[in-house]
Design an enzyme around this catalytic site. Structure first.
Site, PDB file in Angstrom:
ATOM      1  N   GLU A  81       0.819  -1.210   0.000  1.00 17.78           N
ATOM      2  CA  GLU A  81       0.000   0.000   0.000  1.00 17.78           C
ATOM      3  C   GLU A  81       0.858   1.267   0.000  1.00 17.78           C
ATOM      4  O   GLU A  81       1.830   1.369   0.743  1.00 17.78           O
ATOM      5  CB  GLU A  81      -0.935   0.011   1.201  1.00 17.78           C
ATOM      6  CG  GLU A  81      -1.956  -1.107   1.211  1.00 17.78           C
ATOM      7  CD  GLU A  81      -2.942  -1.049   0.056  1.00 17.78           C
ATOM      8  OE1 GLU A  81      -3.027   0.016  -0.607  1.00 17.78           O
ATOM      9  OE2 GLU A  81      -3.615  -2.060  -0.187  1.00 17.78           O
ATOM     10  N   ARG A  91     -18.052  -0.332   5.498  1.00 15.86           N
ATOM     11  CA  ARG A  91     -19.175  -0.958   4.783  1.00 15.86           C
ATOM     12  C   ARG A  91     -19.880  -1.972   5.656  1.00 15.86           C
ATOM     13  O   ARG A  91     -21.038  -2.333   5.410  1.00 15.86           O
ATOM     14  CB  ARG A  91     -18.689  -1.622   3.490  1.00 15.86           C
ATOM     15  CG  ARG A  91     -17.764  -2.792   3.707  1.00 15.86           C
ATOM     16  CD  ARG A  91     -17.350  -3.476   2.411  1.00 15.86           C
ATOM     17  NE  ARG A  91     -16.445  -4.590   2.660  1.00 15.86           N
ATOM     18  CZ  ARG A  91     -16.831  -5.809   3.029  1.00 15.86           C
ATOM     19  NH1 ARG A  91     -18.117  -6.091   3.178  1.00 15.86           N
ATOM     20  NH2 ARG A  91     -15.940  -6.759   3.243  1.00 15.86           N
ATOM     21  N   CYS A 144      -8.174  -1.624   8.326  1.00 14.22           N
ATOM     22  CA  CYS A 144      -6.836  -1.680   7.731  1.00 14.22           C
ATOM     23  C   CYS A 144      -6.296  -0.280   7.464  1.00 14.22           C
ATOM     24  O   CYS A 144      -5.172   0.056   7.854  1.00 14.22           O
ATOM     25  CB  CYS A 144      -6.869  -2.475   6.428  1.00 14.22           C
ATOM     26  SG  CYS A 144      -6.997  -4.263   6.627  1.00 14.22           S
ATOM     27  N   HIS A 166      -1.471  -5.607   2.048  1.00 14.00           N
ATOM     28  CA  HIS A 166      -2.679  -6.424   1.999  1.00 14.00           C
ATOM     29  C   HIS A 166      -2.348  -7.785   1.383  1.00 14.00           C
ATOM     30  O   HIS A 166      -1.577  -7.867   0.420  1.00 14.00           O
ATOM     31  CB  HIS A 166      -3.763  -5.746   1.147  1.00 14.00           C
ATOM     32  CG  HIS A 166      -4.695  -4.898   1.939  1.00 14.00           C
ATOM     33  ND1 HIS A 166      -4.813  -3.529   1.754  1.00 14.00           N
ATOM     34  CD2 HIS A 166      -5.570  -5.202   2.927  1.00 14.00           C
ATOM     35  CE1 HIS A 166      -5.710  -3.042   2.597  1.00 14.00           C
ATOM     36  NE2 HIS A 166      -6.188  -4.046   3.317  1.00 14.00           N
TER      37      HIS A 166
END
Length: 213
Positions: A81, A91, A144, A166
């Site tokens: 990342e 979500r 995360c 990830h």
């Protein structure tokens, strides 16, 4: 002996395992060299406690490098990342039932932080080991990303390099759905190669391009 702190997450969203922890726990105690050792720790998948736990580990262990990892659902490659954003926008609820929407990670904090890891060198090394890897420009807006942001925020004024990776699902998690996955032993080896590249690379390579994934 210097410490490289490596973290993964506990399971979430009713899944019995989280690949990020299954991978990093197998690297606990591994020595990258004569003077540096990996210490792996598990973080809670909860907005209220994950960052606090991470900061406590940093204070306790005084690591020379910190790399956090998490599950990237749907990803087929190990993803280094590049950027964490100052936004929690969940979500689904976390493991404590919290679901922040349009909330800052740190009130009045910078809009974003960039990794201080040599992510393109890491991707290059992992690919040379014939394992799928990519640069990612989105760590999401769940726990995360929050951990990634808080990690960079905490170490912004220090010389300690840090960032986030990830990892994909494990094959046994997606047998019925056909969703992208990667074998545990492949993920462990890919992360091992990435850690070596991160530790031994002082200036990132200038490979072109990246990928939003």
């Amino acid at each position: 002996m210097q410490t490289l702190l490596l973290t993964g997450f506990e399971p979430f969203d009713q899944d019995p395992i989280n690949p990020s922890w299954e991978v990093v726990r197998l690297l606990d105690g591994w020595q990258l060299g004569a003077d540096v050792q990996v210490v792996a720790r598990r973080l809670p998948c909860a907005f209220a406690t994950a960052g606090e736990c991470l900061i406590q580990l940093i204070d306790q262990l005084q690591p020379a490098m910190v790399i956090a990892t998490g599950l990237g659902p749907g990803r087929s490659a190990i993803s280094m990342e590049r950027v964490a954003i100052n936004l929690n926008d969940a979500r689904i609820p976390d493991n404590l039932g919290e679901q922040p929407i349009d909330a800052a990670v740190v009130a009045d904090g910078p809009a974003a932080y960039f990794t201080t890891l040599p992510i393109k060198a890491m991707v290059k090394a992992v690919r040379e080991a014939e394992i799928a890897a990519t640069v990612s420009h989105t760590a999401g807006t769940f726990v995360c990303n929050q951990v990634f942001y808080l990690l960079q925020h905490a170490l912004a004024a220090s010389a300690v390099r840090s960032g986030f990776i990830h990892v994909p699902y494990l094959p046994e998690q997606v047998l019925a759905s056909g969703t992208a996955s990667m074998a545990l032993e492949t993920q462990v080896e890919g992360l091992r190669v990435a850690l070596l590249a991160a530790w031994h690379t002082s200036v990132d390579v200038t490979e072109t391009g990246g990928q939003v994934s």
